[in-house]
Scaffold this motif. Structure first.
Motif, PDB file in Angstrom:
ATOM      1  N   PHE A  59       0.531  -1.057  -0.388  1.00 57.35           N
ATOM      2  CA  PHE A  59      -0.132   0.066  -0.341  1.00 57.35           C
ATOM      3  C   PHE A  59       0.976   1.138   0.313  1.00 57.35           C
ATOM      4  N   VAL A  60       0.684   2.224   0.771  1.00 59.05           N
ATOM      5  CA  VAL A  60       1.541   3.282   0.949  1.00 59.05           C
ATOM      6  C   VAL A  60       2.023   3.787   2.761  1.00 59.05           C
ATOM      7  N   PRO A  61       3.404   2.625   2.626  1.00 62.67           N
ATOM      8  CA  PRO A  61       4.095   2.735   4.304  1.00 62.67           C
ATOM      9  C   PRO A  61       3.845   3.728   4.865  1.00 62.67           C
TER      10      PRO A  61
ATOM     11  N   GLY B 209      -6.193  13.195   7.509  1.00 64.45           N
ATOM     12  CA  GLY B 209      -5.422  12.438   5.856  1.00 64.45           C
ATOM     13  C   GLY B 209      -5.671  12.717   4.372  1.00 64.45           C
ATOM     14  N   GLY B 210      -6.065  11.859   3.651  1.00 61.60           N
ATOM     15  CA  GLY B 210      -5.485  12.407   2.182  1.00 61.60           C
ATOM     16  C   GLY B 210      -7.322  12.725   1.930  1.00 61.60           C
ATOM     17  N   SER B 211      -8.037  11.207   2.347  1.00 66.26           N
ATOM     18  CA  SER B 211      -9.383  11.338   1.965  1.00 66.26           C
ATOM     19  C   SER B 211     -10.335  12.754   1.974  1.00 66.26           C
ATOM     20  N   MET B 212      -9.718  13.267   3.958  1.00 61.04           N
ATOM     21  CA  MET B 212     -10.295  14.696   4.316  1.00 61.04           C
ATOM     22  C   MET B 212     -10.022  15.879   3.924  1.00 61.04           C
ATOM     23  N   ALA B 213      -8.720  15.848   3.392  1.00 58.56           N
ATOM     24  CA  ALA B 213      -7.660  16.483   2.685  1.00 58.56           C
ATOM     25  C   ALA B 213      -8.684  17.248   1.382  1.00 58.56           C
ATOM     26  N   ASN B 214      -9.386  15.354   0.289  1.00 59.77           N
ATOM     27  CA  ASN B 214      -9.606  15.814  -1.148  1.00 59.77           C
ATOM     28  C   ASN B 214     -11.127  16.543  -0.684  1.00 59.77           C
ATOM     29  N   LEU B 215     -11.810  15.620   0.401  1.00 57.80           N
ATOM     30  CA  LEU B 215     -13.132  16.331   0.284  1.00 57.80           C
ATOM     31  C   LEU B 215     -13.665  17.337   1.057  1.00 57.80           C
TER      32      LEU B 215
ATOM     33  N   SER C 198      -9.786   6.070  -5.263  1.00 60.47           N
ATOM     34  CA  SER C 198     -11.178   6.070  -4.337  1.00 60.47           C
ATOM     35  C   SER C 198     -11.445   7.147  -3.538  1.00 60.47           C
ATOM     36  N   SER C 199     -10.483   7.521  -2.801  1.00 59.89           N
ATOM     37  CA  SER C 199     -11.004   8.284  -1.396  1.00 59.89           C
ATOM     38  C   SER C 199     -12.193  10.550  -2.173  1.00 59.89           C
ATOM     39  N   ILE C 200     -11.661   9.783  -4.175  1.00 60.49           N
ATOM     40  CA  ILE C 200     -13.000  11.138  -4.617  1.00 60.49           C
ATOM     41  C   ILE C 200     -13.840  11.051  -4.721  1.00 60.49           C
TER      42      ILE C 200
ATOM     43  N   ALA D  84      -0.776  13.467  -7.988  1.00 56.73           N
ATOM     44  CA  ALA D  84       0.609  13.856  -8.289  1.00 56.73           C
ATOM     45  C   ALA D  84       1.032  12.676  -7.584  1.00 56.73           C
ATOM     46  N   GLY D  85       1.093  11.835  -8.530  1.00 55.76           N
ATOM     47  CA  GLY D  85       1.546  10.207  -7.676  1.00 55.76           C
ATOM     48  C   GLY D  85       0.152   9.331  -7.749  1.00 55.76           C
ATOM     49  N   THR D  86      -0.118   8.523  -8.523  1.00 55.48           N
ATOM     50  CA  THR D  86      -1.159   7.904  -8.523  1.00 55.48           C
ATOM     51  C   THR D  86      -0.232   7.322  -7.413  1.00 55.48           C
ATOM     52  N   THR D  87      -1.697   5.966  -6.360  1.00 59.74           N
ATOM     53  CA  THR D  87      -1.512   4.673  -5.599  1.00 59.74           C
ATOM     54  C   THR D  87      -0.786   3.644  -5.956  1.00 59.74           C
ATOM     55  N   SER D  88      -1.292   3.278  -7.404  1.00 61.92           N
ATOM     56  CA  SER D  88      -0.492   2.289  -8.198  1.00 61.92           C
ATOM     57  C   SER D  88       0.123   2.312  -8.016  1.00 61.92           C
TER      58      SER D  88
ATOM     59  N   VAL E  10      -5.401  18.818  -7.317  1.00 59.66           N
ATOM     60  CA  VAL E  10      -4.552  17.714  -7.845  1.00 59.66           C
ATOM     61  C   VAL E  10      -4.387  17.076  -6.279  1.00 59.66           C
ATOM     62  N   ASP E  11      -4.659  15.643  -6.613  1.00 61.64           N
ATOM     63  CA  ASP E  11      -4.868  14.544  -5.509  1.00 61.64           C
ATOM     64  C   ASP E  11      -2.898  14.347  -5.338  1.00 61.64           C
ATOM     65  N   GLY E  12      -2.074  15.068  -3.955  1.00 62.94           N
ATOM     66  CA  GLY E  12      -0.963  15.024  -3.897  1.00 62.94           C
ATOM     67  C   GLY E  12      -0.384  13.868  -2.506  1.00 62.94           C
TER      68      GLY E  12
ATOM     69  N   PHE F  21      -2.209  17.079   0.708  1.00 64.14           N
ATOM     70  CA  PHE F  21      -0.909  16.857   1.044  1.00 64.14           C
ATOM     71  C   PHE F  21      -1.375  16.156   2.097  1.00 64.14           C
ATOM     72  N   ASP F  22      -0.621  14.751   2.046  1.00 65.83           N
ATOM     73  CA  ASP F  22      -0.628  13.936   3.491  1.00 65.83           C
ATOM     74  C   ASP F  22       0.944  13.726   3.867  1.00 65.83           C
ATOM     75  N   PRO F  23       0.954  14.054   5.209  1.00 64.49           N
ATOM     76  CA  PRO F  23       2.413  14.096   6.055  1.00 64.49           C
ATOM     77  C   PRO F  23       2.900  12.776   6.983  1.00 64.49           C
ATOM     78  N   HIS F  24       1.224  12.159   7.010  1.00 61.24           N
ATOM     79  CA  HIS F  24       1.513  10.705   7.570  1.00 61.24           C
ATOM     80  C   HIS F  24       2.026   9.964   6.053  1.00 61.24           C
ATOM     81  N   LYS F  25       2.125  10.717   4.856  1.00 63.61           N
ATOM     82  CA  LYS F  25       2.666   9.369   4.066  1.00 63.61           C
ATOM     83  C   LYS F  25       4.148   9.917   4.213  1.00 63.61           C
TER      84      LYS F  25
HETATM   85  C1  LIG Z   1      -3.025   9.195  -4.113  1.00 63.51           C
HETATM   86  C2  LIG Z   1      -4.246   8.980  -2.814  1.00 63.51           C
HETATM   87  N1  LIG Z   1      -4.731   9.623  -2.261  1.00 63.51           N
HETATM   88  C3  LIG Z   1      -5.803   9.225  -1.624  1.00 63.51           C
HETATM   89  C4  LIG Z   1      -5.330   8.793  -0.240  1.00 63.51           C
HETATM   90  C5  LIG Z   1      -6.782   8.754   0.721  1.00 63.51           C
HETATM   91  O1  LIG Z   1      -5.198   8.839   2.148  1.00 63.51           O
HETATM   92  P1  LIG Z   1      -5.687   8.613   3.358  1.00 63.51           P
HETATM   93  O2  LIG Z   1      -5.907   7.191   3.469  1.00 63.51           O
HETATM   94  O3  LIG Z   1      -5.020   9.163   4.155  1.00 63.51           O
HETATM   95  O4  LIG Z   1      -7.419   9.572   4.426  1.00 63.51           O
HETATM   96  C6  LIG Z   1      -4.538   8.082  -1.160  1.00 63.51           C
HETATM   97  C7  LIG Z   1      -4.037   6.762   0.602  1.00 63.51           C
HETATM   98  O5  LIG Z   1      -3.327   5.694  -0.058  1.00 63.51           O
HETATM   99  C8  LIG Z   1      -3.532   8.071  -2.007  1.00 63.51           C
HETATM  100  O6  LIG Z   1      -2.817   7.317  -2.633  1.00 63.51           O
END
Ligand SMILES: Cc1ncc(COP(=O)(O)O)c(C=O)c1O
Length: 463
Positions: A85-87, A145-151, A179-181, A232-236, A259-261, A288-292
């Motif tokens: 996943f994302v460490p 986290g990123g999900s809340m940032a996107n929302l 998928s958070s988008i 800005a960097g896809t998960t896959s 931008v989903d970074g 932007f996710d500092p926890h990643k």
């Molecule tokens: C590109 C991307 N966007 C959004 C998210 C969602 O972030 P979070 O899990 O911190 O809510 C992730 C999580 O891996 C991600 O890789």
């Protein structure tokens, strides 16, 4: 009975030292332990199914249970051989910062409740703003986290471009988008037919010719093209969408650019990342996710808007019971910029860890993630039975075993978990399952990668 829920100085120290000892042991010895374990649901739920104890339990007993039965049955996402996943390669200083934020129970929702916390948060957000090259009026806030940032960002975009009315609005993004988008869009009232998910190009990027075609087709049909999500960097695969081109198109078409970074934006702090993320500064909003990739413990996400005032227009509500909070316009109330009123002091962990290690250490740590993925790619290329599917980019490499049959990757996954030596997970690209390694942990060594790849190869032969 301790109805005041108080501890003496000696009791606080005893509990505190024992907790710190557990955490220090985790940081110091985690590498020699398994990457973690997925607990059996029936056993684990039974083990923790109990009525609340009415009388006190001895500290050693419940801490011992956590140490023995709970933490080992979670994944250690900071393990140097955790590539799944994302460490989350957190750091001890930020853990102590979390203890301070919680210990002082800082209310970081208003200037009145936590003036200094708001001042520190504003400062850290301003660091992010500068790293990403955003102009002065840009700003934002910390979220979970990123999900809340996107929302949080998409609610701002809806306010800015649609005046809250989502009917006939359409948003565009690639099929590689997180998928958070989709979830955020669901929350803000978009129907599936308003989410235009476009098949990515051969490099897994958003194909702008197709976006252009769809936007004009939709306009002609009386729909309201509204925004583009750029990755800005896809998960896959760590792919970066063509940010400059997307920005130019958004300007020309009066579309919002988000931008989903969440995964990759932190890479702007090193030279290589800055080059790859060219154009990130043109976004209207950014997650932007500092926890990643900024090495912070969960939960630590961040949202930036090109125009921070817009967040305030979107979110500010001034009820009568907060009249004392809203008295002075120069005081910044974080609750006016997002969804949470009561919120913790998340900025402290970023601030304190950068104070402790210095920013240069963070830049080098991010750079290391790039190098390790490139090293992994080179090692994979030496193996006859495996092939690289997407080369190392932004700390991610994907690869597959030639001729792998049905169920191969699930079996491999189970074998990895069973052994606990290392963990990588799969993803699907062009309909085909592949294995993926994400190498953003600066404590990972070349030997860790070398051994993991060799071990994967052996597991694959045996499975
Ligand atoms: C590109 C991307 N966007 C959004 C998210 C969602 O972030 P979070 O899990 O911190 O809510 C992730 C999580 O891996 C991600 O890789």
């Amino acid at each position: 009975m301790n109805q005041k829920l108080e501890l003496s100085a000696a009791e606080m120290r005893e509990l505190g030292y024992r907790v710190v000892d557990l955490i220090a042991d985790h940081f110091l010895n985690g590498r020699d332990r398994p990457v973690g374990k997925k607990g059996d649901p029936a056993l684990l739920r039974a083990a923790f199914h109990e009525a609340p104890p009415l009388a006190p339990s001895p500290i050693g007993e419940f801490l011992g249970r956590l140490d023995r039965d709970a933490f080992p049955q979670t994944l250690n996402i900071a393990h140097p051989r955790f590539f799944a996943f994302v460490p989350g390669p957190s750091n001890f200083v930020s853990v102590m910062a979390d203890a301070l934020a919680s210990g002082f129970n800082v209310f970081n929702g208003s200037w009145l409740g936590g003036s200094a916390a708001a001042a520190i948060e504003l400062n850290v957000i301003d660091w992010f703003r500068q790293w990403c090259g955003f102009p002065e009026p840009a700003g934002g806030l910390f979220v979970s986290g990123g999900s809340m940032a996107n929302l949080t960002a998409l609610v701002g975009a809806r306010h800015s471009k649609l005046d809250e009315h989502t009917d006939r609005a359409v948003i565009y993004y690639s099929d590689q988008t997180h998928s958070s988008i989709d979830r955020a869009l669901r929350v803000i009232g978009f129907l599936p037919e308003q989410m235009c998910r476009i098949v990515s190009d051969a490099q897994f990027r958003l194909p702008m010719d197709e976006v252009t075609r769809r936007v004009s087709e939709h306009r002609a049909a009386g729909l309201r093209p509204f925004a583009i999500i750029a990755n800005a960097g896809t998960t896959s695969t760590g792919t970066v969408d063509p940010l400059r081109e997307i920005a130019a198109f958004c300007r020309a078409e009066d579309l919002w650019m988000h931008v989903d970074g969440a995964y990759g934006a932190a890479a702007v702090i090193c030279d290589r990342g800055r080059r790859l993320l060219e154009g990130i500064d043109l976004a209207d909003s950014l997650s932007f996710d500092p926890h990643k990739w900024l090495f912070q413990p969960i939960e630590c996400g961040c949202v930036l808007l090109r125009d921070a005032a817009l967040l305030k227009q979107t979110y500010r509500i001034m009820p009568e019971y907060l009249a004392d909070v809203h008295r002075n316009a120069v005081e910044v109330n974080p609750c006016d910029y997002g969804i949470q009123l009561t919120r913790g002091f998340r900025a402290l962990k970023v601030w304190m860890s950068i104070q402790y290690f210095g920013f240069r250490a963070f830049q080098a740590a991010v750079e290391r993630g790039f190098e390790l993925a490139e090293f992994a790619e080179r090692r994979i290329r030496t193996l006859r039975e495996w092939e690289v599917v997407t080369p190392a980019q932004m700390g991610v490499v994907t690869f597959r075993r030639r001729g792998a049959g049905e169920g191969f990757y699930s079996k491999l996954h189970d074998a990895m978990l069973e052994s606990g030596f290392a963990l990588a997970t799969s993803t699907v690209l062009n309909g085909e399952t592949v294995l993926r390694m994400c190498t953003i942990n600066p404590r990972t060594t070349e030997a860790d990668i070398e051994q993991t790849i060799q071990w994967l190869d052996e597991l694959a032969r045996a499975s």
